[in-house]
Scaffold this motif. Structure first.
Motif, PDB file in Angstrom:
ATOM      1  N   TYR A 117      36.049  26.352  51.448  1.00  0.00           N
ATOM      2  CA  TYR A 117      35.578  25.216  50.645  1.00  0.00           C
ATOM      3  C   TYR A 117      34.054  25.173  50.628  1.00  0.00           C
ATOM      4  CZ  TYR A 117      35.032  20.346  49.145  1.00  0.00           C
ATOM      5  OH  TYR A 117      34.663  19.209  48.480  1.00  0.00           O
ATOM      6  N   TYR A 118      33.434  25.421  51.784  1.00  0.00           N
ATOM      7  CA  TYR A 118      31.970  25.412  51.885  1.00  0.00           C
ATOM      8  C   TYR A 118      31.358  26.526  51.037  1.00  0.00           C
ATOM      9  CZ  TYR A 118      27.303  25.970  53.789  1.00  0.00           C
ATOM     10  OH  TYR A 118      25.948  26.103  53.914  1.00  0.00           O
ATOM     11  N   ALA A 126      31.645  25.477  47.419  1.00  0.00           N
ATOM     12  CA  ALA A 126      30.743  24.362  47.112  1.00  0.00           C
ATOM     13  C   ALA A 126      29.294  24.840  47.065  1.00  0.00           C
ATOM     14  CB  ALA A 126      30.902  23.249  48.153  1.00  0.00           C
ATOM     15  N   GLY A 146      27.034  20.442  43.300  1.00  0.00           N
ATOM     16  CA  GLY A 146      27.517  20.946  44.576  1.00  0.00           C
ATOM     17  C   GLY A 146      27.024  20.180  45.779  1.00  0.00           C
ATOM     18  N   PRO A 182      30.082  18.001  47.546  1.00  0.00           N
ATOM     19  CA  PRO A 182      31.061  18.889  48.192  1.00  0.00           C
ATOM     20  C   PRO A 182      30.471  19.683  49.358  1.00  0.00           C
ATOM     21  CG  PRO A 182      31.246  19.071  45.821  1.00  0.00           C
ATOM     22  CD  PRO A 182      30.028  18.242  46.099  1.00  0.00           C
ATOM     23  N   THR A 183      29.221  20.131  49.219  1.00  0.00           N
ATOM     24  CA  THR A 183      28.589  20.870  50.311  1.00  0.00           C
ATOM     25  C   THR A 183      28.370  19.965  51.515  1.00  0.00           C
ATOM     26  OG1 THR A 183      27.498  22.321  48.719  1.00  0.00           O
ATOM     27  CG2 THR A 183      26.593  22.287  50.950  1.00  0.00           C
TER      28      THR A 183
END
Length: 166
Positions: free
Chosen positions: A39-40, A43, A58, A61-62
């Motif tokens: 996910y990272y 993102a 981003g 999310p990041t």
């Protein structure tokens, strides 16, 4: 006394998984680390903001991924400390592990079909299925909770924030 000692150890049955809490914590942390690292990376690949003051596509999310990775690291460190501690470890039982796996599968399916079905149908359908997989059988809860959740999402995103969800 012999049966009592056997009951305190590891147990893998279709209806229960029993194990050392720090070890189960580390297994869970490893699974979450794999998911949130992916996910990272996704993102981080999102475009940066045009305005330096803005957070960008981003940014949130990041930030969420980094905070979650830090939390996973903290839980893993605490589990290692508990494993190295001379005090006996706690043992936990996970009842109905097949239902837990079914619930995980439903959440994965929801993430796959979210855009295809749309936000509200996806939330309504998968919240009912998740509640059933978790053991909820009361009709009022099976109807009321998904409707309340769908109404909350609609009010917050569509009306309050003016965000058009898929």
């Amino acid at each position: 006394m012999e049966d009592y000692k056997k009951a305190l150890g590891w147990r893998l049955r279709w209806y229960v998984v029993r194990g050392s809490l720090p070890v189960l914590d580390l297994v869970g942390c490893a699974a979450l680390l794999a998911v949130f690292w992916q996910y990272y990376t996704q993102a981080s690949a999102l475009p940066p903001p045009f305005n330096k003051v803005d957070i960008g596509a981003g940014g949130f999310p990041t930030l969420l991924a980094m905070a979650t990775l830090i939390g996973i690291g903290a839980v893993a460190a605490a589990a290692v400390i508990r494993l190295l501690d001379p005090v006996p470890v706690a043992w936990v039982s996970i009842r109905r592990p097949l239902f837990v796996l079914a619930t995980i599968g439903l959440l994965i399916l929801q993430s796959i079909y979210f855009e295809t079905l749309g936000t509200l149908p996806s939330v309504l359908i998968f919240s009912i299925l998740t509640m059933l997989a978790c053991g909820e059988r009361r009709p009022l809860h099976l109807i009321g909770v998904p409707l309340a959740l769908g109404a909350f999402i609609f009010v917050v995103f569509n009306l309050a924030l003016d965000v058009n969800l898929p």
